[in-house]
Design an enzyme around this catalytic site. Structure first.
Site, PDB file in Angstrom:
ATOM      1  N   LYS A  82     -83.374  -6.111 -23.668  1.00 14.95           N
ATOM      2  CA  LYS A  82     -84.219  -7.554 -23.943  1.00 14.95           C
ATOM      3  C   LYS A  82     -85.282  -7.608 -23.548  1.00 14.95           C
ATOM      4  CE  LYS A  82     -83.255 -11.545 -22.309  1.00 14.95           C
ATOM      5  NZ  LYS A  82     -84.325 -12.511 -21.926  1.00 14.95           N
ATOM      6  N   ASN A  83     -85.499  -7.399 -22.209  1.00 17.44           N
ATOM      7  CA  ASN A  83     -86.744  -7.791 -21.363  1.00 17.44           C
ATOM      8  C   ASN A  83     -87.674  -6.702 -21.368  1.00 17.44           C
ATOM      9  OD1 ASN A  83     -85.657 -10.336 -20.867  1.00 17.44           O
ATOM     10  ND2 ASN A  83     -85.056  -9.593 -18.662  1.00 17.44           N
ATOM     11  N   ARG A 100     -89.627 -18.521 -23.761  1.00 16.54           N
ATOM     12  CA  ARG A 100     -90.786 -18.593 -22.629  1.00 16.54           C
ATOM     13  C   ARG A 100     -91.260 -17.108 -22.872  1.00 16.54           C
ATOM     14  NH1 ARG A 100     -92.839 -18.803 -18.448  1.00 16.54           N
ATOM     15  NH2 ARG A 100     -93.254 -16.756 -17.367  1.00 16.54           N
ATOM     16  N   CYS A 134     -87.393 -23.978 -17.700  1.00 20.65           N
ATOM     17  CA  CYS A 134     -85.908 -23.902 -18.276  1.00 20.65           C
ATOM     18  C   CYS A 134     -84.690 -24.352 -17.137  1.00 20.65           C
ATOM     19  CB  CYS A 134     -85.713 -22.357 -18.839  1.00 20.65           C
ATOM     20  SG  CYS A 134     -85.967 -21.165 -17.650  1.00 20.65           S
ATOM     21  N   ARG A 143     -91.011 -22.518 -15.047  1.00 21.52           N
ATOM     22  CA  ARG A 143     -91.555 -21.234 -15.146  1.00 21.52           C
ATOM     23  C   ARG A 143     -93.045 -21.003 -15.294  1.00 21.52           C
ATOM     24  NH1 ARG A 143     -87.156 -18.427 -17.500  1.00 21.52           N
ATOM     25  NH2 ARG A 143     -88.321 -16.529 -17.101  1.00 21.52           N
ATOM     26  N   PRO A 144     -93.898 -21.106 -14.218  1.00 25.59           N
ATOM     27  CA  PRO A 144     -95.269 -21.377 -14.034  1.00 25.59           C
ATOM     28  C   PRO A 144     -96.010 -19.946 -14.677  1.00 25.59           C
ATOM     29  CG  PRO A 144     -94.572 -20.897 -12.254  1.00 25.59           C
ATOM     30  CD  PRO A 144     -93.434 -21.002 -12.784  1.00 25.59           C
ATOM     31  N   ILE A 145     -97.283 -20.417 -15.372  1.00 29.47           N
ATOM     32  CA  ILE A 145     -98.181 -19.098 -15.721  1.00 29.47           C
ATOM     33  C   ILE A 145     -99.031 -19.068 -15.080  1.00 29.47           C
ATOM     34  CG2 ILE A 145     -97.109 -19.044 -17.914  1.00 29.47           C
ATOM     35  CD1 ILE A 145     -99.445 -20.382 -18.972  1.00 29.47           C
ATOM     36  N   LEU A 169    -100.279 -17.136 -12.640  1.00 29.89           N
ATOM     37  CA  LEU A 169    -100.510 -16.161 -12.287  1.00 29.89           C
ATOM     38  C   LEU A 169    -101.266 -15.204 -13.407  1.00 29.89           C
ATOM     39  CD1 LEU A 169     -97.886 -14.836  -9.712  1.00 29.89           C
ATOM     40  CD2 LEU A 169    -100.080 -15.579  -9.185  1.00 29.89           C
ATOM     41  N   ASP A 197     -81.223 -11.475 -12.249  1.00 30.91           N
ATOM     42  CA  ASP A 197     -80.596 -11.482 -13.684  1.00 30.91           C
ATOM     43  C   ASP A 197     -79.175 -10.874 -13.396  1.00 30.91           C
ATOM     44  OD1 ASP A 197     -83.417 -10.648 -15.683  1.00 30.91           O
ATOM     45  OD2 ASP A 197     -82.928 -12.477 -14.503  1.00 30.91           O
ATOM     46  N   ILE A 226     -86.032 -15.480  -6.314  1.00 34.47           N
ATOM     47  CA  ILE A 226     -86.875 -15.568  -7.339  1.00 34.47           C
ATOM     48  C   ILE A 226     -87.003 -16.943  -7.929  1.00 34.47           C
ATOM     49  CG2 ILE A 226     -87.421 -14.486  -9.454  1.00 34.47           C
ATOM     50  CD1 ILE A 226     -87.852 -12.608  -7.134  1.00 34.47           C
ATOM     51  N   ARG A 255     -78.635 -15.032 -26.740  1.00 35.61           N
ATOM     52  CA  ARG A 255     -79.944 -14.608 -26.654  1.00 35.61           C
ATOM     53  C   ARG A 255     -80.136 -13.502 -26.111  1.00 35.61           C
ATOM     54  NH1 ARG A 255     -82.784 -17.970 -22.684  1.00 35.61           N
ATOM     55  NH2 ARG A 255     -84.355 -16.409 -23.429  1.00 35.61           N
TER      56      ARG A 255
END
Ligand code: EPZ
Length: 431
Positions: free
Chosen positions: A22-23, A92, A116, A121-123, A125, A308, A330, A400
């Site tokens: 998925k990732n 996300r 979530c 879940r910052p962005i 960077l 994960d 994390i 998901r």
């Protein structure tokens, strides 16, 4: 809504084939926007997140075909630069559209994804990287507005307080492929999913050096072209099945996964006394016959222990005879599985970013609630190790990221079935 009914049914046995990751598939799908030609992706897992990303790509103008299960053909000759809130907020990973839209159109309007349950879940960077590529970045009304008319290569450092950023590396990498000049990404994520993205981009004509290392050097090109690419195997699905075999004292061959993709996880399982043997095309988990040992672990960016797989490992460590300290570096709040595992009998205390797991625990069935993708998997592992019946609600979280999960586990002997919540005993149902 669907629920799972799981009955402990002893050791799992048989063979399970790992699907596409998925990732990896999510950024790969976004990368198809970088060219006007058709890109054909194979081994794409059948997941709600994938179907959702396809919906977003169609919304921005891509023409998408699904000629056979697992195969998607994407053509983004037509492309608009706006990814709206009502779509982005649901997943996300749609932030991965930023890089391709900026690269192709030199502008983007993408809604900022929410947080979530596993934490903020910052962005920051992602945006820092785009600014370093001389993009004009503005945030208004929950949207990021990017003007990239002057975009050109630069040196970008992507390390944050918790290490690098996986989708942030994907975004800057994709933007850099079409940015004039040379871009050096320092402290880039080294996850296998980023390596897979680099392989796709290279097939499309991108010039990338340092693939798999924390320093990527990208020479911008005029345009990229179509190609075909198979999605890399899902190391997290593989690790989840390995943990499922171990928690039930089973004998299972997990096919289609290379050991090097799971280095730290396998190392910790070996320390815990789980016998795992490499075979020609996968890894065989053998019965431990009650000899599991408690193990401490800390989640870290790849090649460290994957966050994960932390929830799944918690469930397994609850079955060992002793104390395990599992520290989450994390997402420090990623312990939504703990209260539910406690309902099933686990003795786990949370101290800051660490879970202190005391075993041995003989899980007992209980009505529990899934909260996020990987926590849901941990509850199923515990339910399979329990000696009676567990009902798990809100399993849409699981859909998901795990393809046909109950069918794959049932093929290994698990007693797990998907039912409508109306079939759940009324006294067990939780609003
Ligand atoms: C990816 O998320 C994965 N998702 C996650 O998998 C995975 O847990 C995570 O990487 C870490 O390995 C996908 O690939 C779609 P990050 P991502 O940016 O890219 C902080 C699952 O269960 N950070 O690498 O969003 C962040 O808060 C999901 O399959 C910043 O501070 O994660 C976190 O602490 C869950 N600023 C750390 O970095 C930023 O701009 C790692 O985040 C970005 C991130």
């Amino acid at each position: 809504m669907d629920v799972f009914r799981v009955k402990g049914n002893g050791p799992l046995s048989g063979t399970i084939e790992v699907g596409g990751a998925k990732n990896a598939a999510l950024p790969l799908l976004a990368a198809c926007l970088l060219t006007k030609e058709t890109v054909r992706l194979t081994r794409v897992p059948d997941l709600s997140d994938i179907r959702f990303m396809v919906e977003i790509l169609r919304h921005v103008g891509a023409k998408i075909e699904n000629p056979e299960p697992g195969t998607w053909e994407i053509n983004a000759a037509q492309l608009s630069h706006i990814a709206p809130y009502e779509l982005v907020r649901k997943m996300r990973a749609s932030i991965c559209l930023l890089g391709p839209l900026v690269a192709r159109l030199r502008r983007a309007e993408v809604s900022i994804p929410g947080g979530c349950v596993i934490g903020p879940r910052p962005i920051d960077l992602h945006l820092k990287g785009l600014k370093k590529l001389h993009c004009d970045v503005r945030i208004e009304h929950g949207y990021v507005f990017i003007d990239a008319e002057d975009m050109r290569g630069s040196v970008v450092f992507l390390g944050g307080r918790n290490g690098s950023t996986v989708t942030g590396t994907a975004n800057i990498l994709m933007a850099a492929t079409l940015a004039p000049g040379t871009t050096r990404i320092e402290c880039a994520a080294c996850e296998p999913e980023i390596v897979d993205l680099c392989k796709l981009l290279t097939k499309m004509g991108a010039c990338i050096e340092g693939i798999g290392s924390p320093e990527l050097v990208v020479q911008g090109v005029e345009e990229l072209h179509g190609c075909e690419h198979p999605v890399i195997a899902d190391r997290i699905e593989a690790g989840t099945f390995i943990a499922a075999a171990a928690i039930t004292n089973g004998n299972v061959l997990v096919k289609g996964i290379a050991p090097n993709l799971l280095g730290a996880f396998l190392d910790k399982l070996e320390e815990a006394g789980v016998p795992i043997e490499p075979e020609a095309d996968g890894l065989r988990v053998l019965p431990h016959n009650g000899k599991l040992r408690p193990v401490d672990c800390i989640t870290l960016p790849y090649p460290g222990f994957p966050t994960d797989l932390q929830a799944q490992f918690c469930a397994l460590m609850a079955c060992t005879d002793g104390i395990s300290i599992i520290t989450e570096r994390i997402y420090p709040n990623r312990f939504m599985h703990v209260p539910e595992l406690q309902r099933m009998g686990a003795d786990i205390a949370i101290e800051g970013p660490s879970a202190i797991v005391k075993g041995p625990c003989k899980f007992s069935g209980a009505p529990v609630m899934a909260s996020d993708l990987r926590a849901s998997a941990a509850l199923i592992l515990a339910a399979m190790a329990a000696n009676d019946e567990t009902w798990i609600q809100r399993i849409y979280h699981l859909d998901r990221g795990y393809e046909h999960f109950e069918h794959k586990l049932a093929a290994l002997g698990a007693k797990i079935e998907r039912l409508d919540d109306s079939e759940m005993p009324h006294e067990l149902y939780q609003e």
